[in-house]
Design a protein around this motif. Sequence first.
Motif, PDB file in Angstrom:
ATOM      1  N   SER A 455     -12.832   6.705  11.054  1.00 13.73           N
ATOM      2  CA  SER A 455     -11.854   7.753  11.372  1.00 13.73           C
ATOM      3  C   SER A 455     -12.395   9.126  11.006  1.00 13.73           C
ATOM      4  O   SER A 455     -12.132  10.113  11.709  1.00 13.73           O
ATOM      5  CB  SER A 455     -10.526   7.492  10.648  1.00 13.73           C
ATOM      6  N   PHE A 456     -13.177   9.216   9.920  1.00 15.22           N
ATOM      7  CA  PHE A 456     -13.750  10.523   9.567  1.00 15.22           C
ATOM      8  C   PHE A 456     -14.724  10.998  10.633  1.00 15.22           C
ATOM      9  O   PHE A 456     -14.650  12.144  11.093  1.00 15.22           O
ATOM     10  CB  PHE A 456     -14.467  10.477   8.221  1.00 15.22           C
ATOM     11  N   TRP A 510      -2.981   4.103  11.772  1.00 17.45           N
ATOM     12  CA  TRP A 510      -3.064   2.640  11.881  1.00 17.45           C
ATOM     13  C   TRP A 510      -3.686   2.036  10.626  1.00 17.45           C
ATOM     14  O   TRP A 510      -3.216   1.007  10.125  1.00 17.45           O
ATOM     15  CB  TRP A 510      -3.885   2.255  13.109  1.00 17.45           C
ATOM     16  N   ASN A 511      -4.716   2.672  10.092  1.00 23.43           N
ATOM     17  CA  ASN A 511      -5.366   2.183   8.875  1.00 23.43           C
ATOM     18  C   ASN A 511      -4.374   2.132   7.717  1.00 23.43           C
ATOM     19  O   ASN A 511      -4.287   1.138   6.994  1.00 23.43           O
ATOM     20  CB  ASN A 511      -6.544   3.087   8.531  1.00 23.43           C
ATOM     21  N   TYR A 513      -1.050   2.065   7.896  1.00 22.66           N
ATOM     22  CA  TYR A 513       0.009   1.090   8.165  1.00 22.66           C
ATOM     23  C   TYR A 513      -0.502  -0.334   7.955  1.00 22.66           C
ATOM     24  O   TYR A 513       0.154  -1.153   7.283  1.00 22.66           O
ATOM     25  CB  TYR A 513       0.521   1.269   9.590  1.00 22.66           C
ATOM     26  N   ARG A 514      -1.651  -0.636   8.508  1.00 21.41           N
ATOM     27  CA  ARG A 514      -2.157  -2.006   8.429  1.00 21.41           C
ATOM     28  C   ARG A 514      -2.496  -2.386   6.998  1.00 21.41           C
ATOM     29  O   ARG A 514      -2.273  -3.529   6.572  1.00 21.41           O
ATOM     30  CB  ARG A 514      -3.402  -2.129   9.333  1.00 21.41           C
ATOM     31  N   SER A 515      -3.016  -1.433   6.234  1.00 15.30           N
ATOM     32  CA  SER A 515      -3.415  -1.721   4.856  1.00 15.30           C
ATOM     33  C   SER A 515      -2.232  -1.991   3.945  1.00 15.30           C
ATOM     34  O   SER A 515      -2.398  -2.558   2.860  1.00 15.30           O
ATOM     35  CB  SER A 515      -4.253  -0.559   4.304  1.00 15.30           C
ATOM     36  N   LEU A 516      -1.028  -1.572   4.358  1.00  9.59           N
ATOM     37  CA  LEU A 516       0.163  -1.916   3.573  1.00  9.59           C
ATOM     38  C   LEU A 516       0.336  -3.422   3.473  1.00  9.59           C
ATOM     39  O   LEU A 516       0.897  -3.938   2.494  1.00  9.59           O
ATOM     40  CB  LEU A 516       1.411  -1.307   4.215  1.00  9.59           C
ATOM     41  N   TRP A 517      -0.130  -4.150   4.492  1.00 12.35           N
ATOM     42  CA  TRP A 517       0.093  -5.592   4.549  1.00 12.35           C
ATOM     43  C   TRP A 517      -1.128  -6.394   4.136  1.00 12.35           C
ATOM     44  O   TRP A 517      -0.982  -7.424   3.471  1.00 12.35           O
ATOM     45  CB  TRP A 517       0.517  -5.988   5.966  1.00 12.35           C
TER      46      TRP A 517
END
Length: 831
Positions: A455-456, A510-511, A513-517
């Motif tokens: 993403s960077f 997305w990163n 959000y997905r990393s929450l799970w």
Amino acid sequence: MSDDRSTDESAVQPDGGHASRPLAEPTSKQSTLRRFFTRDDLPPYGALRRWLLTTNHKDVGVLYVVTALLFLVFGGVLALLMRIELLTPVGDFLSADGYNQTVSTHGLIMVFWFLSPFAFGFANYIVPLQIGAKDLAFPRLNALSYWLYLFSGILLGLSFFQGGSFSGGWTMYAPLSVPNYMPQIGSTTTILALTLFVISVTVSSVNFLTTMHRMRAPGLTLRRMPLFTWSILLTVWMMLFAFAALLAALLILSSDRILGTTYFTAEGTPGSLLWTHLFWFFGHPEVYIVFFPALGAMAEMFQTFTGRRLVGRKWFIVSMLLVALQSFLVWMHHMFLTSINLQIKTLFMITTIGISLPFDLMVFSLIYTMVKGRLRFTTPFLFAFGSLFVFIIGGITGVFLGAVVLDYQLRGTYWVVAHFHYVMVSGVMALVGALYYWYPKLTGRMYNRRLGKLSFWLFFAGFNLLYFPMFIAWETPRRVFDYPAELTGFHQLATVGGFLLGFAFLLVIWNCYRSLWDGETVSSNPWAHATTAEWAIPSPPPLENFPGMPSYESGSLDFLDRETASTDGGTVTKPTPSSHDGHDSHASPWPLGISIGSFVLFLGLSGVATGGIYVPITIVGGGLLAVTLLGFGLESFSVTEPAVAERWPFAGIENGKLGVWIFLASDIVLFGAFVGSYVFLRAGYGWEAWKIVPHNPIPGLINTYILLTSSFCVVLALVAAQKGRRWGVVAGLTTTLLLGIAFLINKGIEWIELFHHNIWLSTDVQASTFFLTTGLHGLHVVLGLVIVLYMIPRALNGAYLDDERPVEYFGLYWHFVDIVWLFLFPLFYIL
């Protein structure tokens, strides 16, 4: 050098739980509404009630961050629509008005509804942790500031469905912004949405300044404060004064659109120049208001990922302080193309060069920190380093615009667009790094490292591909979709970069959000060299943050037993964990209710001049706001101040009084802007040629005596409260109420007499300035009387005999209103 995996991944992994107790289940006899508003403790994270009722600073911080990202998507979609239009040098995608609306609302959303709120999401979450506080000083005001922010943004979105949103550019230059040129209701709605946003900012500013000045852990002096907290402190001081000036400008513009005043359209006066002064007195500090939190976060990340203290830390802070002070002295460099004389322009060219020098020092401080440290190219550091790189380009290109001669050539071109975005979006880049940096603390989980670095690089490449071609195609005129055909290739590259940058943002979201799970759980401190207080507690932190009272008096962070900490400034030497003293409240329905009422009221006001459905909407909104404000005032909400804290320079002033003083400081700027506008217009019109509106100074003189007497009565009420005399308090407050009503009646008779002589707000600029300025003062009188009406029944029950502070706080406000009138009376009745 190392990558993200050089962090301490072998540390103990906490469960990430929250130290809050779920609400007791209500009995079957309780109504659904009552069950919803039960608030003895916070509901669990998964419950909708928690996010609607919470006042906890960490929850509010999360709400700010998430909401700001949603507005980023909104503003980003508008930006991509602009880039699609600019693929070709002729208008073939959006209509002319549609393009203007897109450009204007994109700028407004990004500057107001994304950048600052995104930064203050982190400020809400991190600053109390860094200074050792359990929460902000006024938790309900914190929640109120968020909900006002959210509903102001919703109001802005609704403007598109009211005949079209604002289309005059994010600077809202007059007279293009008045109904003569922009009659649609949606334009008024946009202005009111921004007004509601400014109210949110003012509430937040009072809260943060009180907290940071009065609730720092023992031993945490201002010199020892972390750099991120320092950046927020200076940012909020700038916000307090700059946004007050913007509020004055917006109230005047709203009055021109709704009430028919003629500030910006009157012949013979410099009305358009007045708007430019008011806006840029706010607008230039706003650049630093947006960038300072990013700068503070960047400094924290540089220290953590170089493994050393920031080189020249003291001078870094001094530089920020100098920039904050100078930011209010350079606004006229945005006005080099106006009729201001060359001597004044030269003076402001010098101040513009002067304000760049402290930034040079800060940039060198960051560079030398990298040189002397051991770099760890984690995702947060990549974003922080990239931010420094693009900011240097933005700063250098801005020097060109500081020169009067070059500004004449470059001001209306894409050189300004490129420079502005290289500065502002460099701040966004640092804040995205801050999101990755504090993400483990907020969630207890680590982001996906590969996606983070991807993403960077997408962000960095997309950013430069989008904005650097604008420097080359600088001859493109701003805010229009036609440009020379030979520049088409550069704009097509920029459009590709825009979509790449948009994809990078989506990848960041997305990163997270997905990393929450499925992100790996982390220790309290996943970074090897992070040293600020937030990394000393579990991730995410418990409800009230710390296991005991934080203290820095030993030279490092300790947690002391609160029960044995002395109240005279000393502390015990034995650091033992302890539960918090007292039980603070963490939930309230009234901030949400007040915000809904304000939203409905402002929606009604947007079209009230046209009549129809907007009139009942205004009435309903006003009634709902009154009811929710009453509920807010009657609610029992417990907030304990720390018994021991660093409070310089306000050690002798409790939180409530300091909050009132800070609010009044903002109000001084508000009235100062109104009075300054009157003086500016009158001087431009001709001081002696200006017609004094009141036919007779006697009503004004009578009102002066009335207000002075009422102030004396408030003093008598305070003395009676201190001596425990209930009826003395009641008599003093009641007399103040009656005198305030007499003031309004006398003012009303005077206005009616003027109306009979066919003098209205819209008659001429003299009438506009008189009615609007004295009307703003009258509104303050009305608000004061509402407070008195609330206080009198409580005084009858002896509410202020044991604690007279509410009477004192009201007195401060009332005396301020009276003092303002002492300036307005000679200005509008005698001179």
